[in-house]
Design a protein around this motif. Structure first.
Motif, PDB file in Angstrom:
ATOM      1  N   LEU A 361      -4.022  -7.839   8.474  1.00  0.00           N
ATOM      2  CA  LEU A 361      -4.364  -8.965   9.325  1.00  0.00           C
ATOM      3  C   LEU A 361      -5.586  -9.708   8.780  1.00  0.00           C
ATOM      4  N   LEU A 362      -6.606  -8.976   8.370  1.00  0.00           N
ATOM      5  CA  LEU A 362      -7.803  -9.609   7.809  1.00  0.00           C
ATOM      6  C   LEU A 362      -7.474 -10.341   6.515  1.00  0.00           C
ATOM      7  N   LYS A 363      -6.614  -9.758   5.722  1.00  0.00           N
ATOM      8  CA  LYS A 363      -6.202 -10.423   4.478  1.00  0.00           C
ATOM      9  C   LYS A 363      -5.498 -11.742   4.795  1.00  0.00           C
ATOM     10  N   TYR A 364      -4.652 -11.722   5.817  1.00  0.00           N
ATOM     11  CA  TYR A 364      -3.950 -12.936   6.228  1.00  0.00           C
ATOM     12  C   TYR A 364      -4.949 -14.009   6.685  1.00  0.00           C
ATOM     13  N   LEU A 365      -5.949 -13.603   7.501  1.00  0.00           N
ATOM     14  CA  LEU A 365      -6.931 -14.562   7.998  1.00  0.00           C
ATOM     15  C   LEU A 365      -7.745 -15.164   6.859  1.00  0.00           C
ATOM     16  N   ARG A 366      -8.094 -14.341   5.878  1.00  0.00           N
ATOM     17  CA  ARG A 366      -8.832 -14.876   4.716  1.00  0.00           C
ATOM     18  C   ARG A 366      -7.975 -15.893   3.970  1.00  0.00           C
ATOM     19  N   GLY A 367      -6.676 -15.613   3.914  1.00  0.00           N
ATOM     20  CA  GLY A 367      -5.769 -16.567   3.281  1.00  0.00           C
ATOM     21  C   GLY A 367      -5.720 -17.885   4.022  1.00  0.00           C
ATOM     22  N   ARG A 368      -5.819 -17.846   5.360  1.00  0.00           N
ATOM     23  CA  ARG A 368      -5.822 -19.077   6.134  1.00  0.00           C
ATOM     24  C   ARG A 368      -7.052 -19.920   5.835  1.00  0.00           C
ATOM     25  N   ILE A 369      -8.188 -19.269   5.587  1.00  0.00           N
ATOM     26  CA  ILE A 369      -9.404 -20.016   5.253  1.00  0.00           C
ATOM     27  C   ILE A 369      -9.195 -20.801   3.964  1.00  0.00           C
ATOM     28  N   GLU A 370      -8.540 -20.172   2.990  1.00  0.00           N
ATOM     29  CA  GLU A 370      -8.309 -20.827   1.714  1.00  0.00           C
ATOM     30  C   GLU A 370      -7.324 -21.975   1.844  1.00  0.00           C
ATOM     31  N   LEU A 371      -6.333 -21.842   2.757  1.00  0.00           N
ATOM     32  CA  LEU A 371      -5.307 -22.878   2.895  1.00  0.00           C
ATOM     33  C   LEU A 371      -5.796 -24.082   3.683  1.00  0.00           C
ATOM     34  N   ASP A 372      -6.664 -23.846   4.653  1.00  0.00           N
ATOM     35  CA  ASP A 372      -7.108 -24.942   5.521  1.00  0.00           C
ATOM     36  C   ASP A 372      -7.993 -25.916   4.757  1.00  0.00           C
ATOM     37  N   SER A 373      -7.717 -27.163   4.891  1.00  0.00           N
ATOM     38  CA  SER A 373      -8.550 -28.180   4.244  1.00  0.00           C
ATOM     39  C   SER A 373      -9.814 -28.393   5.048  1.00  0.00           C
ATOM     40  N   PRO A 374     -10.994 -28.557   4.382  1.00  0.00           N
ATOM     41  CA  PRO A 374     -12.230 -28.773   5.124  1.00  0.00           C
ATOM     42  C   PRO A 374     -12.189 -30.026   5.984  1.00  0.00           C
ATOM     43  N   GLY A 375     -11.392 -30.996   5.574  1.00  0.00           N
ATOM     44  CA  GLY A 375     -11.353 -32.241   6.329  1.00  0.00           C
ATOM     45  C   GLY A 375     -10.277 -32.277   7.388  1.00  0.00           C
ATOM     46  N   GLU A 376      -9.548 -31.199   7.568  1.00  0.00           N
ATOM     47  CA  GLU A 376      -8.454 -31.189   8.536  1.00  0.00           C
ATOM     48  C   GLU A 376      -9.007 -31.293   9.949  1.00  0.00           C
ATOM     49  N   PRO A 377      -8.438 -32.137  10.799  1.00  0.00           N
ATOM     50  CA  PRO A 377      -8.937 -32.273  12.169  1.00  0.00           C
ATOM     51  C   PRO A 377      -8.756 -30.980  12.954  1.00  0.00           C
TER      52      PRO A 377
END
Length: 601
Positions: A361-377
């Protein structure tokens, strides 16, 4: 005159004949007394004693019978002169009275009388000035005598599981006391002088009736562990002065808000089963040493702000709340080994991810950080309806989620907006529904997850038609029965029924062999059918906390598939709290050991 009764004739059978009054005078084997004089310790645990034998009281006073014999003893054989009695263990008997003759044992350092039937204590107990440990738990004491305050060298005092309604103010004279346990009593308040126990390291006042803590608690500057679980606290005083406090138990109170300042060096904080919302736990931010944080079964709608900054966390328990999203930053906690989330309506998080364990689960959440764009609303795009109609069309379209809250009924347009969609998840929690909406049947072929928690449901017959259902959340309603036709839900794996009005374990659940998790805490369940539970071959988690079980059937130990069994907060005497604290495996093993040899389930 009989020939057998001639004067001077020795009666060779006299020792075999019952003697009048002998049964009323408990005796201690001579060998034990001999060893006690040599070692200074006497263990009479579990001997069925109703009184303390007189020989025990006079052990340091009377010379042994052997000393009166005309026999020469060497120095090494004169065992009666060796040691005064310093340790006397009388636990697990049926002792109803302690005599004033206890003063004849002035050298006692340890006196253990737990698990007896004492309803009072003699004043002479206060004369044991050398006493270091006094254990009086599991008796019938309704009053803690003032004489206890005379035991100025006392370090450990245990009075749990009695009938105490108050503690004397004079208790503060025990300035060397390091451990005090008065849990499982009827205390409505603690003495205002409690802060005078300046040496106290460990204080347990759990399972009482406390609605507040006394002033002066902040003077317990050496306190390392404080347990106030299962009381009636609605608020806490400022405890920030307790700089040595490392463990704080506050489970099962009525807390809605934490104080602005908490002890700065806390390592373990247990806040489960309160009424805390996400704003009420804001003071958690900035606790640099916190290792264990338990917030299960509260009213959290989101992960508290600041939790992702608690970099020393090893265990985070957020189970059985109303959290719908999990911030990806949780994945960056470097030492987190256990993250508990069951019983939350989590969206955007696949269930297969949750079942793979904390590391995945933690690995998945870290992956979400990498996928999310900093400018995404922060908010997903799409049509938003007025705030008085809390419907999310984007969730219907992309997540197959139908969600509606804060209303006494679900309006027709909500169902119309989802018409023709293969809705898999419904969240109608935190409304004021008194019955399950009939129009939910429009999605009976696709629904697998229904959340109707925090409503006012009294019936649930409509739910029997959802044959694809795997998860059902009905907690915090007014249910007392489940319909028999619920037996048709042969894919149901998890059901949450806590905070309802069940008096018995719902019979229909015994027929659902697909069940893996049953949460039935905080009801009024009085009896269990272990034979029925044994039919649930997939059951691995069973929560029966805070019910009215006065007996745990030993056959429950045969449910070896259980990985989590929660029984806290029930009035049964066995298993005892110490056994429960060892975990599920130990509890099941204990229960199996209590099954009669000729009985099978």
């Amino acid at each position: 005159m009989n020939r057998g009764s001639r004067p001077g004739k020795v009666d060779s059978l006299a020792g075999f004949r019952p003697q009048r009054g002998r049964e009323e005078e408990p005796e201690v084997p001579a060998g034990l007394l001999r060893e006690a004089r040599r070692s200074g310790q006497l263990n009479l645990t579990g001997r069925g004693l109703k009184l303390v034998p007189p020989d025990v009281y006079r052990l340091d006073v009377d010379a042994p019978p052997e000393s009166r014999h005309d026999v020469s003893f060497g120095a090494s054989d004169r065992w009666w002169e060796r040691s005064e009695l310093t340790k006397l263990l009388l636990s697990s008997n049926q002792i109803t009275r302690l005599d004033d003759d206890i003063r004849l044992l002035p050298a006692l350092l340890t006196l253990d009388l737990h698990d007896n039937q004492l309803d009072s204590l003699p004043a002479a107990l206060g004369e044991l000035q050398q006493l270091r440990q006094l254990r009086l738990s599991q008796n019938h004491l309704s009053l803690a005598p003032v004489q206890l305050s005379s035991l100025v060298n006392l370090q450990t005092l245990t009075l749990q599981k009695n009938r105490l309604e108050s503690l004397p103010e004079e208790l503060a004279k025990l300035t060397r006391l390091t451990h005090l346990d008065v849990s499982y009593n009827l205390l409505g308040a603690l003495p205002s002088s409690l802060g005078g126990l300046e040496s106290l390291l460990d204080l347990n006042v759990s399972q009482n009736r406390l609605s507040r803590l006394p002033p002066g608690m902040d003077r317990l500057l050496l306190l390392r562990s404080l347990d106030i679980s299962e009381n009636l606290l609605e608020e806490l005083p400022d405890l920030s002065a307790l700089t040595q406090l490392e463990t704080l138990h506050l489970r099962r109170n009525k807390l809605r808000l934490l104080p602005r300042l908490l002890p700065p060096n806390l390592k373990e904080l247990y806040l489960g089963n309160n009424q805390l919302d996400s704003e009420g736990v804001e003071p958690l931010s900035g606790h640099a040493h916190l290792s264990v944080l338990e917030l299960r079964a509260n009213r959290l709608t989101s992960v508290p702000a600041g939790v992702s900054a608690l970099h020393t966390l090893t265990r985070l328990d957020l189970a059985n709340n109303d959290i719908s999203t999990l911030p990806p930053a949780i994945g960056l906690l470097p030492d987190l080994k256990v993250l508990l989330l069951e019983g939350n309506p989590l969206r955007r998080l696949r269930r297969d991810i949750l079942t793979k364990g904390t590391e995945e689960l933690l690995k998945y959440l870290r992956g979400r950080i990498e996928l999310d764009s900093p400018g995404e609303p922060a908010e997903p795009s799409g049509l938003r309806l007025p705030s008085d109609e809390p419907l999310n069309p984007e969730g219907i379209r992309t997540l197959k989620l139908l969600e509606f809250r804060k209303a006494s009924c679900v309006p027709e347009h909500v169902f119309t907006a989802a018409a023709g969609r293969n809705i898999t998840t419904v969240n109608f929690s935190k409304n004021q529904l008194t019955c399950v909406p009939e129009r939910l049947l429009e999605f009976s072929s696709s629904l697998i997850d229904i959340n109707l928690s925090f409503n006012r449901l009294t019936c649930s017959e409509v739910l029997c038609s959802f044959l694809q259902l795997t998860h059902l959340d009905l907690r915090s309603n007014q249910l007392s029965v489940l319909p028999p036709d619920m037996k048709n839900l042969n894919k149901l794996s998890c059901i949450n029924l806590q905070f309802n009005r069940f008096r018995t374990f719902p019979e229909v659940l015994y027929l659902l062999d697909s069940l893996e998790t049953v949460v039935l805490g905080n009801n009024q369940v009085q009896v269990l059918d272990p034979a029925g539970l044994l039919k649930l071959v997939k059951l691995n988690s069973l929560d029966l906390s805070n019910n009215d079980l006065d007996r745990v059937p030993p056959e429950l130990g045969l449910c070896t598939g259980l990985r989590s069994l929660v029984l806290d907060g029930n009035p049964f005497r066995t298993p005892r709290a110490a056994t429960l604290a060892k975990g599920t495996e130990s509890v099941l093993e204990f229960l199996r050991s209590r099954i009669p040899d000729n009985k099978t389930c």
